[in-house]
Design a protein around this motif. Structure first.
Motif, PDB file in Angstrom:
ATOM      1  N   VAL A  32      -1.712  11.212   8.453  1.00  0.00           N
ATOM      2  CA  VAL A  32      -2.026  10.387   7.280  1.00  0.00           C
ATOM      3  C   VAL A  32      -2.675   9.066   7.695  1.00  0.00           C
ATOM      4  N   HIS A  33      -2.324   8.570   8.866  1.00  0.00           N
ATOM      5  CA  HIS A  33      -2.941   7.333   9.353  1.00  0.00           C
ATOM      6  C   HIS A  33      -4.415   7.568   9.698  1.00  0.00           C
ATOM      7  N   VAL A  34      -4.689   8.639  10.404  1.00  0.00           N
ATOM      8  CA  VAL A  34      -6.073   8.966  10.791  1.00  0.00           C
ATOM      9  C   VAL A  34      -6.939   9.187   9.549  1.00  0.00           C
ATOM     10  N   LYS A  35      -6.366   9.790   8.519  1.00  0.00           N
ATOM     11  CA  LYS A  35      -7.104  10.048   7.279  1.00  0.00           C
ATOM     12  C   LYS A  35      -7.140   8.818   6.363  1.00  0.00           C
ATOM     13  N   GLN A  36      -6.570   7.714   6.821  1.00  0.00           N
ATOM     14  CA  GLN A  36      -6.517   6.461   6.054  1.00  0.00           C
ATOM     15  C   GLN A  36      -5.830   6.639   4.704  1.00  0.00           C
ATOM     16  N   GLN A  37      -4.718   7.383   4.721  1.00  0.00           N
ATOM     17  CA  GLN A  37      -3.952   7.635   3.507  1.00  0.00           C
ATOM     18  C   GLN A  37      -2.665   6.809   3.443  1.00  0.00           C
ATOM     19  N   VAL A  38      -2.560   5.810   4.329  1.00  0.00           N
ATOM     20  CA  VAL A  38      -1.413   4.899   4.311  1.00  0.00           C
ATOM     21  C   VAL A  38      -1.856   3.614   3.621  1.00  0.00           C
ATOM     22  N   ARG A  39      -1.152   3.260   2.571  1.00  0.00           N
ATOM     23  CA  ARG A  39      -1.447   2.017   1.847  1.00  0.00           C
ATOM     24  C   ARG A  39      -0.508   0.926   2.372  1.00  0.00           C
ATOM     25  N   PHE A  40      -1.084  -0.184   2.792  1.00  0.00           N
ATOM     26  CA  PHE A  40      -0.325  -1.346   3.241  1.00  0.00           C
ATOM     27  C   PHE A  40      -0.377  -2.400   2.144  1.00  0.00           C
ATOM     28  N   VAL A  41       0.796  -2.854   1.690  1.00  0.00           N
ATOM     29  CA  VAL A  41       0.875  -3.840   0.622  1.00  0.00           C
ATOM     30  C   VAL A  41       1.697  -5.023   1.132  1.00  0.00           C
ATOM     31  N   LEU A  42       1.143  -6.206   1.019  1.00  0.00           N
ATOM     32  CA  LEU A  42       1.865  -7.421   1.386  1.00  0.00           C
ATOM     33  C   LEU A  42       2.391  -8.076   0.121  1.00  0.00           C
ATOM     34  N   SER A  43       3.684  -8.254   0.063  1.00  0.00           N
ATOM     35  CA  SER A  43       4.308  -8.972  -1.046  1.00  0.00           C
ATOM     36  C   SER A  43       4.713 -10.345  -0.528  1.00  0.00           C
ATOM     37  N   ASP A  44       4.076 -11.381  -1.061  1.00  0.00           N
ATOM     38  CA  ASP A  44       4.366 -12.753  -0.643  1.00  0.00           C
ATOM     39  C   ASP A  44       5.536 -13.364  -1.408  1.00  0.00           C
ATOM     40  N   ALA A  63       2.518   7.504  -7.568  1.00  0.00           N
ATOM     41  CA  ALA A  63       2.700   8.690  -8.411  1.00  0.00           C
ATOM     42  C   ALA A  63       1.406   9.086  -9.123  1.00  0.00           C
ATOM     43  N   ASP A  64       0.578   8.101  -9.459  1.00  0.00           N
ATOM     44  CA  ASP A  64      -0.652   8.349 -10.216  1.00  0.00           C
ATOM     45  C   ASP A  64      -1.881   8.572  -9.341  1.00  0.00           C
ATOM     46  N   THR A  65      -1.736   8.472  -8.027  1.00  0.00           N
ATOM     47  CA  THR A  65      -2.862   8.592  -7.107  1.00  0.00           C
ATOM     48  C   THR A  65      -2.742   9.900  -6.344  1.00  0.00           C
ATOM     49  N   PRO A  66      -3.831  10.649  -6.216  1.00  0.00           N
ATOM     50  CA  PRO A  66      -3.764  11.895  -5.443  1.00  0.00           C
ATOM     51  C   PRO A  66      -3.348  11.627  -3.988  1.00  0.00           C
ATOM     52  N   ALA A  67      -2.573  12.530  -3.432  1.00  0.00           N
ATOM     53  CA  ALA A  67      -2.071  12.371  -2.064  1.00  0.00           C
ATOM     54  C   ALA A  67      -3.194  12.289  -1.043  1.00  0.00           C
ATOM     55  N   ASP A  68      -4.319  12.922  -1.320  1.00  0.00           N
ATOM     56  CA  ASP A  68      -5.415  12.853  -0.349  1.00  0.00           C
ATOM     57  C   ASP A  68      -6.108  11.489  -0.352  1.00  0.00           C
ATOM     58  N   VAL A  69      -5.753  10.635  -1.320  1.00  0.00           N
ATOM     59  CA  VAL A  69      -6.263   9.266  -1.363  1.00  0.00           C
ATOM     60  C   VAL A  69      -5.212   8.315  -0.771  1.00  0.00           C
ATOM     61  N   VAL A  70      -3.978   8.377  -1.296  1.00  0.00           N
ATOM     62  CA  VAL A  70      -2.852   7.604  -0.763  1.00  0.00           C
ATOM     63  C   VAL A  70      -1.663   8.546  -0.678  1.00  0.00           C
ATOM     64  N   ASP A  71      -1.208   8.787   0.551  1.00  0.00           N
ATOM     65  CA  ASP A  71      -0.079   9.691   0.730  1.00  0.00           C
ATOM     66  C   ASP A  71       1.240   8.937   0.837  1.00  0.00           C
TER      67      ASP A  71
END
Length: 182
Positions: A32-44, A63-71
Motif C-alpha cells: 500500500v505504501h508503494v502504491k501511495q495508498q497510505v493517507r497521512f493526516v496531521l492533526s494540530d 469509508a467513502d474512498t475506494p481502497a485503490d485510492v486510499v487503503d
C-alpha cells in the motif's frame, strides 16, 4: 512547486519506511505504501474533542474512498494524548466513533504511541517498540484489506512472535537509532 512535508509527517513516514516496512513488522504495509495508498493526516489540535472530530471525518473519508485510492490512514496527533494511559483510554472513544458511524466490521483503529507498553510487559521491554511511533498515531485500517492480506500470508500467527524477536535483537536504543539516523 514542491511543498515541504510537516516534520511530524516526515518522521512518521520515516517510521513506516524504516521500521514497519524495513524491519518487516507488517508484511502487508509495503504494497500500500508503494502504491501511495497510505493517507497521512496531521492533526494540530490540542483538544480531545477536536481529535475525535478529526477521527470521525477521516473515518467517513476512508469509508467513502475506494481502497485503490486510499487503503489506510495514519492520523498523527503530536499535541494531544501525549500520556500513554490517556491515549489508551481514548481508544474506547475511537471504537465508539467507529460504531456510531456504522463502520464496525469495515474499519478498525490500531494504536501506536511513543510510550506504547503492552499489558504485562515492562516499559523498557524492546517488544513494545513494535507499536512505538515518533508521535501518537491512530491507524485506520479497512478490515477487508486486512482479511485479504492475512488470507494470502503463509503464517500470519507467526508475525507477532517474529516482531518481538526482531525488536529484542535490535533493542530499544537500536530502534531509536533506526528512526533518527539521517
Amino acid at each position: 512547486m514542491d511543498t515541504v512535508e510537516p516534520a511530524e509527517i516526515a518522521a512518521t513516514r520515516r517510521w513506516l519506511e524504516r521500521a514497519v516496512i524495513g524491519l518487516n513488522l507488517c508484511p502487508f504495509a509495503k504494497a500500500v505504501h508503494v502504491k501511495q495508498q497510505v493517507r497521512f493526516v496531521l492533526s494540530d489540535t490540542r483538544e480531545i474533542d477536536a481529535l475525535r472530530e478529526t477521527l470521525e471525518r477521516e473515518l467517513r473519508l476512508l469509508a467513502d474512498t475506494p481502497a485503490d485510492v486510499v487503503d489506510t490512514t495514519l492520523i498523527v496527533h503530536p499535541h494531544v494524548l501525549q500520556d500513554f494511559l490517556a491515549y489508551n483510554d481514548f481508544l474506547d472513544v475511537a471504537d465508539m466513533t467507529v460504531r456510531m458511524l456504522g463502520l464496525e466490521g469495515e474499519i478498525q483503529v490500531a494504536s501506536f504511541h511513543p510510550q506504547y507498553v503492552f499489558a504485562g510487559e515492562p516499559a523498557d521491554d524492546p517488544s513494545n517498540c513494535t507499536n512505538r511511533t515518533p508521535f501518537p498515531t491512530l491507524h485506520l485500517l479497512r478490515e477487508s484489506s486486512i482479511d485479504r492480506a492475512v488470507a494470502a500470508y503463509p503464517d500470519p500467527d507467526a508475525i507477532v512472535e517474529r516482531n518481538v524477536a526482531t525488536m529484542r535483537r535490535l533493542g530499544v536504543e537500536g530502534y531509536r537509532r533506526l528512526l533518527t539516523a539521517p
